[in-house]
Design a protein around this motif. Structure first.
Motif, mmCIF file in Angstrom:
data_model
loop_
_atom_site.group_PDB
_atom_site.id
_atom_site.type_symbol
_atom_site.label_atom_id
_atom_site.label_comp_id
_atom_site.label_asym_id
_atom_site.label_seq_id
_atom_site.Cartn_x
_atom_site.Cartn_y
_atom_site.Cartn_z
ATOM 1 N N LYS A 121 0.739 -1.323 0.089
ATOM 2 C CA LYS A 121 -0.058 0.118 0.065
ATOM 3 C C LYS A 121 0.805 1.173 0.152
ATOM 4 C CE LYS A 121 -3.755 -2.212 2.625
ATOM 5 N NZ LYS A 121 -4.429 -2.331 3.740
ATOM 6 N N GLU A 124 1.236 7.648 -2.082
ATOM 7 C CA GLU A 124 1.298 7.976 -3.671
ATOM 8 C C GLU A 124 2.397 8.810 -3.914
ATOM 9 O OE1 GLU A 124 -3.458 7.964 -4.389
ATOM 10 O OE2 GLU A 124 -2.375 9.936 -4.263
ATOM 11 N N SER A 157 3.355 0.144 -7.549
ATOM 12 C CA SER A 157 2.845 1.261 -8.234
ATOM 13 C C SER A 157 1.713 2.037 -7.287
ATOM 14 C CB SER A 157 2.189 0.982 -9.482
ATOM 15 O OG SER A 157 1.074 -0.013 -9.345
ATOM 16 N N ASP A 158 1.183 3.244 -7.645
ATOM 17 C CA ASP A 158 -0.021 4.008 -7.255
ATOM 18 C C ASP A 158 -0.978 4.481 -8.067
ATOM 19 O OD1 ASP A 158 1.061 6.485 -7.769
ATOM 20 O OD2 ASP A 158 2.489 6.297 -6.204
ATOM 21 N N THR A 159 -1.847 5.344 -7.643
ATOM 22 C CA THR A 159 -3.139 5.664 -8.515
ATOM 23 C C THR A 159 -2.228 6.911 -9.478
ATOM 24 O OG1 THR A 159 -3.314 7.445 -6.869
ATOM 25 C CG2 THR A 159 -4.687 5.310 -6.776
ATOM 26 N N ASN A 160 -1.154 7.276 -9.360
ATOM 27 C CA ASN A 160 -0.521 8.359 -10.304
ATOM 28 C C ASN A 160 0.373 7.579 -11.420
ATOM 29 O OD1 ASN A 160 -1.473 10.724 -9.135
ATOM 30 N ND2 ASN A 160 0.095 10.276 -7.397
ATOM 31 N N LYS A 162 0.007 5.444 -14.735
ATOM 32 C CA LYS A 162 -0.543 5.240 -15.790
ATOM 33 C C LYS A 162 -0.080 3.806 -16.663
ATOM 34 C CE LYS A 162 -2.702 8.994 -14.617
ATOM 35 N NZ LYS A 162 -4.021 9.143 -14.061
ATOM 36 N N ASP A 163 -1.350 3.419 -17.658
ATOM 37 C CA ASP A 163 -0.900 1.944 -18.350
ATOM 38 C C ASP A 163 0.290 2.106 -19.326
ATOM 39 O OD1 ASP A 163 -2.972 1.236 -17.014
ATOM 40 O OD2 ASP A 163 -4.262 0.893 -18.724
ATOM 41 N N GLU A 222 -2.148 -2.246 -16.919
ATOM 42 C CA GLU A 222 -1.854 -1.866 -15.443
ATOM 43 C C GLU A 222 -0.308 -2.327 -15.106
ATOM 44 O OE1 GLU A 222 -3.528 -2.472 -10.891
ATOM 45 O OE2 GLU A 222 -4.649 -3.192 -12.846
#
Length: 328
Positions: A121, A124, A157-160, A162-163, A222
């Motif tokens: 976890k 970010e 990785s985190d929510t920032n 991209k694919d 992802e």
């Protein structure tokens, strides 16, 4: 004239005396600022540890605090008397606590990052199209000896992320006592772990300078995590390796390329029409040969070719054809 000079000297002496009297006098028993900073740093860590122990183990809180005093060679009385003086001089205490808070914040960030890696976890990373996501120290020294010959990292990785991100790992290598030969050259490698795939690159470093490993994929989707390592298999401890200026740059794709996934096509987006069965006319039920005979063009097309018409000759190479006329 002499009286005027005496008055001037007397005024200067009086001003100096006032300034000396206004300065804060520090008793010798008061702990120095530098030492008090270290004491307060460990003191607050011990207090935080004590707050986490169960109520039945309350005695451990006292032991934590006593261990701080023992570490720095002071007593509880010396600490308390010093704090009395510091609280009466808040401008000095404020400067000390600014340094203590900065150290505690840096330590908290490191601990939170390690916990994030353990629990998958991550904290970010910063948003943006071009961001350095390297979260560790910027300089390492490797000797090639066991337990001191490898640098590894794992960055979830985190929510920032991209694919279609590009990850570029930059490291400057500096060899001491000359670069090693190809057999003992350091190895630099990086992987990007996607949902169902892994891409990687590995290279050997033969000379001092900046080295870069760059990876990206357009269609793998992802990103799960980024891994990397530097391995230095030096045979002699005298050949030390310094790595610095380390960065891990993340670049977002800026084009408008898009890919359709299998699950992106919805049933509602496909238009279907119901086709009603039609009754065929009697003429349409005739056999094919009768239809050809009824149509003069079809009849001519059905006749065999005369021998004088050109025919195709099959060659050994099927990609080429040749026209020729057969002799009658």
């Amino acid at each position: 004239m002499k009286g005027l000079h005496r008055i001037q000297w007397f005024s200067i002496f009086l001003l100096a005396s006032c300034l000396t009297a206004c300065q804060v006098k520090r008793p010798k028993v008061v702990i120095s600022d530098a030492k008090m900073e270290n004491v307060l740093y460990d003191y607050h860590i011990a207090k935080a540890m004590g707050e986490e122990v169960p109520y039945t183990d309350g005695y451990k809180r006292v032991l934590y605090i006593e261990s701080v005093f023992k570490k720095h060679g002071i007593t509880q009385a010396e600490f308390d008397s010093s704090m009395v003086w510091f609280t009466r001089n808040p401008e000095v205490l404020t400067k000390i606590y600014e340094k203590v808070n900065a150290r505690l914040k840096a330590e908290r960030d490191v601990v939170n990052h390690l916990i994030a890696i353990r629990d998958n976890k991550p904290k970010e990373s910063l948003p943006g199209d071009s961001i350095d996501v390297w979260a560790w120290q910027r300089i390492y020294q490797l000797t090639g000896m066991p337990m001191d010959n490898k640098i590894t990292f794992v960055l979830p990785s985190d929510t920032n992320f991209k694919d279609r991100d590009t990850l570029r790992w930059n490291v400057r290598f500096r060899f001491h006592n000359g670069a090693p030969d190809s057999l003992y050259a350091p190895v630099m490698a990086m992987q990007i772990v996607y949902k169902d795939s892994i891409i990687s690159d590995i290279q050997k470093v033969y000379k001092s300078g900046m080295e870069t490993v760059s990876l990206f994929a357009d269609t793998l989707g992802e990103i799960r995590e980024i891994r990397g390592y530097i391995y230095y298999p030096a045979a002699q401890a005298t050949r030390t390796l310094l790595t610095d200026r380390i960065s891990l740059m993340r670049y977002h794709a800026t084009d408008t390329l898009s890919f359709a996934k299998n699950d992106s096509i919805q049933k509602d987006s496909v238009k279907t029409e119901k086709i009603e069965p039609q009754k065929l006319k009697k003429e349409e039920l005739k056999p094919v040969e009768e239809k050809i005979n009824d149509n003069p063009r079809r009849r001519d097309a059905a006749r065999p070719r005369p021998s004088s018409e050109p025919t195709l000759k099959k060659l050994d190479n099927p990609e080429h054809v040749q026209f020729r006329k057969d002799n009658p």
